[in-house]
Design a protein around this motif. Structure first.
Motif, PDB file in Angstrom:
ATOM      1  N   LEU A  31      11.863  32.268   2.349  1.00  0.00           N
ATOM      2  CA  LEU A  31      10.688  32.939   1.796  1.00  0.00           C
ATOM      3  C   LEU A  31       9.410  32.478   2.491  1.00  0.00           C
ATOM      4  O   LEU A  31       8.531  33.288   2.799  1.00  0.00           O
ATOM      5  CB  LEU A  31      10.605  32.688   0.289  1.00  0.00           C
ATOM      6  N   GLU A  32       9.304  31.179   2.780  1.00  0.00           N
ATOM      7  CA  GLU A  32       8.126  30.674   3.479  1.00  0.00           C
ATOM      8  C   GLU A  32       8.058  31.215   4.906  1.00  0.00           C
ATOM      9  O   GLU A  32       6.981  31.534   5.406  1.00  0.00           O
ATOM     10  CB  GLU A  32       8.110  29.155   3.457  1.00  0.00           C
ATOM     11  N   ALA A  33       9.207  31.342   5.567  1.00  0.00           N
ATOM     12  CA  ALA A  33       9.225  31.903   6.914  1.00  0.00           C
ATOM     13  C   ALA A  33       8.822  33.378   6.884  1.00  0.00           C
ATOM     14  O   ALA A  33       8.042  33.840   7.737  1.00  0.00           O
ATOM     15  CB  ALA A  33      10.606  31.743   7.532  1.00  0.00           C
ATOM     16  N   CYS A  37       5.497  35.024   8.714  1.00  0.00           N
ATOM     17  CA  CYS A  37       5.530  36.195   9.606  1.00  0.00           C
ATOM     18  C   CYS A  37       4.535  37.255   9.154  1.00  0.00           C
ATOM     19  O   CYS A  37       3.841  37.858   9.976  1.00  0.00           O
ATOM     20  CB  CYS A  37       6.933  36.791   9.646  1.00  0.00           C
ATOM     21  N   ALA A  38       4.469  37.484   7.862  1.00  0.00           N
ATOM     22  CA  ALA A  38       3.573  38.509   7.323  1.00  0.00           C
ATOM     23  C   ALA A  38       2.104  38.120   7.489  1.00  0.00           C
ATOM     24  O   ALA A  38       1.275  38.938   7.895  1.00  0.00           O
ATOM     25  CB  ALA A  38       3.888  38.769   5.860  1.00  0.00           C
ATOM     26  N   VAL A  39       1.776  36.879   7.187  1.00  0.00           N
ATOM     27  CA  VAL A  39       0.386  36.429   7.253  1.00  0.00           C
ATOM     28  C   VAL A  39      -0.118  36.391   8.692  1.00  0.00           C
ATOM     29  O   VAL A  39      -1.245  36.782   8.979  1.00  0.00           O
ATOM     30  CB  VAL A  39       0.239  35.035   6.590  1.00  0.00           C
ATOM     31  N   HIS A  40       0.732  35.918   9.601  1.00  0.00           N
ATOM     32  CA  HIS A  40       0.312  35.751  10.995  1.00  0.00           C
ATOM     33  C   HIS A  40       0.669  36.942  11.878  1.00  0.00           C
ATOM     34  O   HIS A  40       0.401  36.910  13.082  1.00  0.00           O
ATOM     35  CB  HIS A  40       0.903  34.461  11.554  1.00  0.00           C
ATOM     36  N   ARG A  45      11.151  36.126  15.929  1.00  0.00           N
ATOM     37  CA  ARG A  45      11.395  35.286  17.102  1.00  0.00           C
ATOM     38  C   ARG A  45      10.242  34.335  17.384  1.00  0.00           C
ATOM     39  O   ARG A  45      10.428  33.327  18.062  1.00  0.00           O
ATOM     40  CB  ARG A  45      11.626  36.145  18.331  1.00  0.00           C
ATOM     41  N   ALA A  46       9.055  34.627  16.892  1.00  0.00           N
ATOM     42  CA  ALA A  46       7.879  33.814  17.176  1.00  0.00           C
ATOM     43  C   ALA A  46       7.632  32.740  16.113  1.00  0.00           C
ATOM     44  O   ALA A  46       6.593  32.082  16.148  1.00  0.00           O
ATOM     45  CB  ALA A  46       6.650  34.709  17.299  1.00  0.00           C
TER      46      ALA A  46
END
Length: 60
Positions: A31-33, A37-40, A45-46
């Motif tokens: 969930l944190e990952a 991804c959504a915030v940044h 892959r990044a």
């Protein structure tokens, strides 16, 4: 994610557990990952190294 947010997220995960198949091992990491991804605005892959190998995080 605060601990209070995590308590709410756990309730959601429990309510949507699959009836069969493998269950997640570390839902909080996933969930944190996903949130990262959504915030940044990045692709899976990044993800930074702190989340571990990208192929393992989604199976977390």
């Amino acid at each position: 994610m605060t601990d209070g947010d995590w308590v709410v997220a756990l309730e959601v995960f429990r309510a949507s557990l699959p009836r069969r198949g493998d269950r997640g091992r570390d839902n909080r990491l996933f969930l944190e990952a996903l949130h990262y991804c959504a915030v940044h605005n990045i692709t899976w892959r990044a993800l930074p190294e702190r989340f571990g190998k990208r192929d393992s995080v989604w199976r977390a």
